[in-house]
Every structure is written in structure tokens, then in C-alpha cells.
Design a protein around this motif. Sequence first.
Motif, mmCIF file in Angstrom:
data_model
loop_
_atom_site.group_PDB
_atom_site.id
_atom_site.type_symbol
_atom_site.label_atom_id
_atom_site.label_comp_id
_atom_site.label_asym_id
_atom_site.label_seq_id
_atom_site.Cartn_x
_atom_site.Cartn_y
_atom_site.Cartn_z
ATOM 1 N N TYR A 27 77.087 6.428 -67.046
ATOM 2 C CA TYR A 27 75.633 6.549 -67.077
ATOM 3 C C TYR A 27 74.988 5.281 -67.637
ATOM 4 C CZ TYR A 27 71.065 8.497 -68.228
ATOM 5 O OH TYR A 27 69.722 8.722 -68.323
ATOM 6 N N CYS A 28 74.005 4.769 -66.939
ATOM 7 C CA CYS A 28 73.290 3.575 -67.406
ATOM 8 C C CYS A 28 72.364 3.958 -68.558
ATOM 9 C CB CYS A 28 72.468 2.974 -66.265
ATOM 10 S SG CYS A 28 71.501 1.544 -66.743
ATOM 11 N N PRO A 29 72.445 3.261 -69.696
ATOM 12 C CA PRO A 29 71.540 3.553 -70.822
ATOM 13 C C PRO A 29 70.084 3.356 -70.391
ATOM 14 C CG PRO A 29 73.270 2.016 -71.477
ATOM 15 C CD PRO A 29 73.362 2.166 -69.992
ATOM 16 N N GLN A 30 69.213 4.204 -70.897
ATOM 17 C CA GLN A 30 67.803 4.160 -70.526
ATOM 18 C C GLN A 30 66.954 3.659 -71.698
ATOM 19 O OE1 GLN A 30 66.860 5.238 -67.152
ATOM 20 N NE2 GLN A 30 69.061 4.879 -67.163
ATOM 21 N N HIS A 31 66.274 2.556 -71.508
ATOM 22 C CA HIS A 31 65.324 2.036 -72.487
ATOM 23 C C HIS A 31 64.266 1.250 -71.702
ATOM 24 C CE1 HIS A 31 63.768 0.685 -76.324
ATOM 25 N NE2 HIS A 31 63.744 -0.547 -75.850
ATOM 26 N N TRP A 32 63.371 2.004 -71.064
ATOM 27 C CA TRP A 32 62.378 1.411 -70.176
ATOM 28 C C TRP A 32 61.202 0.845 -70.959
ATOM 29 C CZ3 TRP A 32 63.203 0.614 -65.108
ATOM 30 C CH2 TRP A 32 64.267 1.295 -64.527
ATOM 31 N N LYS A 33 60.758 -0.335 -70.535
ATOM 32 C CA LYS A 33 59.607 -0.983 -71.153
ATOM 33 C C LYS A 33 58.663 -1.448 -70.052
ATOM 34 C CE LYS A 33 58.212 -4.642 -74.276
ATOM 35 N NZ LYS A 33 58.615 -5.763 -75.101
ATOM 36 N N SER A 34 57.387 -1.097 -70.174
ATOM 37 C CA SER A 34 56.380 -1.557 -69.217
ATOM 38 C C SER A 34 56.130 -3.039 -69.430
ATOM 39 C CB SER A 34 55.086 -0.761 -69.380
ATOM 40 O OG SER A 34 55.315 0.590 -69.044
ATOM 41 N N LYS A 35 56.058 -3.799 -68.336
ATOM 42 C CA LYS A 35 55.957 -5.257 -68.406
ATOM 43 C C LYS A 35 54.767 -5.807 -67.613
ATOM 44 C CE LYS A 35 59.151 -7.461 -69.671
ATOM 45 N NZ LYS A 35 59.521 -8.134 -70.880
ATOM 46 N N GLY A 36 53.738 -5.020 -67.417
ATOM 47 C CA GLY A 36 52.608 -5.495 -66.617
ATOM 48 C C GLY A 36 52.751 -5.053 -65.179
ATOM 49 N N GLY A 37 52.214 -5.828 -64.281
ATOM 50 C CA GLY A 37 52.264 -5.490 -62.864
ATOM 51 C C GLY A 37 51.498 -6.523 -62.064
ATOM 52 N N ASP A 38 51.242 -6.193 -60.826
ATOM 53 C CA ASP A 38 50.520 -7.105 -59.934
ATOM 54 C C ASP A 38 49.322 -6.405 -59.329
ATOM 55 O OD1 ASP A 38 52.013 -9.608 -59.896
ATOM 56 O OD2 ASP A 38 53.629 -8.456 -58.978
ATOM 57 N N THR A 39 48.402 -7.213 -58.829
ATOM 58 C CA THR A 39 47.276 -6.713 -58.044
ATOM 59 C C THR A 39 47.399 -7.326 -56.658
ATOM 60 O OG1 THR A 39 45.877 -6.563 -60.007
ATOM 61 C CG2 THR A 39 44.768 -6.556 -57.873
ATOM 62 N N TYR A 40 47.403 -6.478 -55.648
ATOM 63 C CA TYR A 40 47.492 -6.900 -54.258
ATOM 64 C C TYR A 40 46.136 -6.719 -53.593
ATOM 65 C CZ TYR A 40 52.619 -6.667 -54.510
ATOM 66 O OH TYR A 40 53.935 -6.862 -54.823
ATOM 67 N N PHE A 41 45.704 -7.728 -52.839
ATOM 68 C CA PHE A 41 44.528 -7.640 -51.982
ATOM 69 C C PHE A 41 45.055 -7.707 -50.555
ATOM 70 C CE2 PHE A 41 42.144 -10.153 -55.478
ATOM 71 C CZ PHE A 41 41.896 -8.996 -56.199
ATOM 72 N N ILE A 42 45.052 -6.575 -49.866
ATOM 73 C CA ILE A 42 45.668 -6.505 -48.545
ATOM 74 C C ILE A 42 44.597 -6.401 -47.472
ATOM 75 C CG2 ILE A 42 47.292 -5.241 -47.091
ATOM 76 C CD1 ILE A 42 48.629 -4.254 -49.683
ATOM 77 N N ASN A 43 44.625 -7.354 -46.524
ATOM 78 C CA ASN A 43 43.695 -7.326 -45.392
ATOM 79 C C ASN A 43 44.012 -6.130 -44.516
ATOM 80 O OD1 ASN A 43 42.318 -9.757 -45.949
ATOM 81 N ND2 ASN A 43 44.044 -10.911 -45.141
ATOM 82 N N ALA A 44 42.965 -5.411 -44.108
ATOM 83 C CA ALA A 44 43.174 -4.226 -43.274
ATOM 84 C C ALA A 44 41.965 -4.007 -42.375
ATOM 85 C CB ALA A 44 43.397 -3.000 -44.154
ATOM 86 N N SER A 45 42.192 -3.181 -41.393
ATOM 87 C CA SER A 45 41.113 -2.733 -40.519
ATOM 88 C C SER A 45 40.937 -1.229 -40.730
ATOM 89 C CB SER A 45 41.469 -3.011 -39.054
ATOM 90 O OG SER A 45 42.559 -2.187 -38.662
ATOM 91 N N ALA A 46 39.888 -0.674 -40.155
ATOM 92 C CA ALA A 46 39.680 0.775 -40.251
ATOM 93 C C ALA A 46 40.847 1.522 -39.618
ATOM 94 C CB ALA A 46 38.361 1.150 -39.587
ATOM 95 N N ASN A 47 41.387 0.984 -38.524
ATOM 96 C CA ASN A 47 42.544 1.620 -37.883
ATOM 97 C C ASN A 47 43.766 1.588 -38.790
ATOM 98 O OD1 ASN A 47 41.107 2.203 -35.569
ATOM 99 N ND2 ASN A 47 41.831 0.399 -34.450
#
Length: 173
Positions: A27-47
Motif C-alpha cells: 500500500y502506498c502511504p498517503q500524505h496528500w498536500k494541495s499545491k495550487g493549480g492552473d487556470t485554463y482559458f479554452i476557446n469554444a463555440s456554442a456547438n
Amino acid sequence: MSNSIIVVISTQFRENYGAHDWDGTGYCPQHWKSKGGDTYFINASANDIASTQWWVDVKHSIEHSSAYSAEYIISESVVDLIDFREEDHIEFWESAIYASVDFGQLYCEQKALNFENEVVGIRRWEQDSMGKDACSLTNLDEAVREEWRVKKEMGMHGIDEQFDELEALMGGA
């Protein structure tokens, strides 16, 4: 139909510090730490945003999970391109990932910032459920200063009302 919509997606990245001491068996030991994240701006259409498959492709291209790390979507919003301003969705020290979806993967581009929050390069890559590929960095000949970043930083320090005066002094020096 043209891409007239920006889908804004924020992610959370977590790292399992317990996995660093794991020998790979049991079993892998569990010690999770939040490290931030990203913001994505994704081009899209209504479809695009009406398509379930489009959303599945986006989610599979962004989210990942292993014994060592995980990234997952924590929020998403849809903004009409005419109303979109980068500074409404990120802080001055952040660099969002601009992306488009094609053939089930993301084609990404991100500004590289220096310690003065100036744009000094552009990173590009393709991203799908297997991770990032075809990564490149194009350095700019000269750093580019984005005024919204300067104004937001000065506002954080309580000197936003003096920005124009300081800008004039700096330009006249």
C-alpha cells in the motif's frame, strides 16, 4: 460557427508526499498536500459547449491521478468572448493556459513570466489523457509589460490611486 466563447476552468493540483518514501510494493502511504493549480482559458463555440464529447475530451485532457499526484477540475464557467478579460480570472502573478480542443486533445499556450511579472516567453504543448507532449518555449527578444498586472500589483499594496502619477514619473525619468 466561430469560437466566440471562452470556457474558464480552474484546477487543483495535489501531491502525495507519502509516495516519496514508498518502495513500490504494498500500500502506498498517503500524505496528500494541495499545491495550487492552473487556470485554463479554452476557446469554444456554442456547438462545442453543447457537446458532451467536447466536455469529456477537456476533462480527460486536464485531469489525472496516480499514487504520486493528482489534478482535478474545481470550477468552470462560460464567458462570452466580448466580455472576456484575462485579469478578471487570474491574479497578476499567475499565467493562465490558453487552449483549444482538437482531435480530443488540448493545444496549449502559456505566457512565461519573469520575477517582475513581465512576459518573457511563450510555452506551447499538446495535452491529452497521457500528459503533455511536443513541448516548446519561445523566448521573446524583449520582455513585455502588461499594464493590468502592474495595476493589480500596485492595488494589492494600496497604491492603485497613485498609479498614473508613478507611471508619469517613471516615464519621465
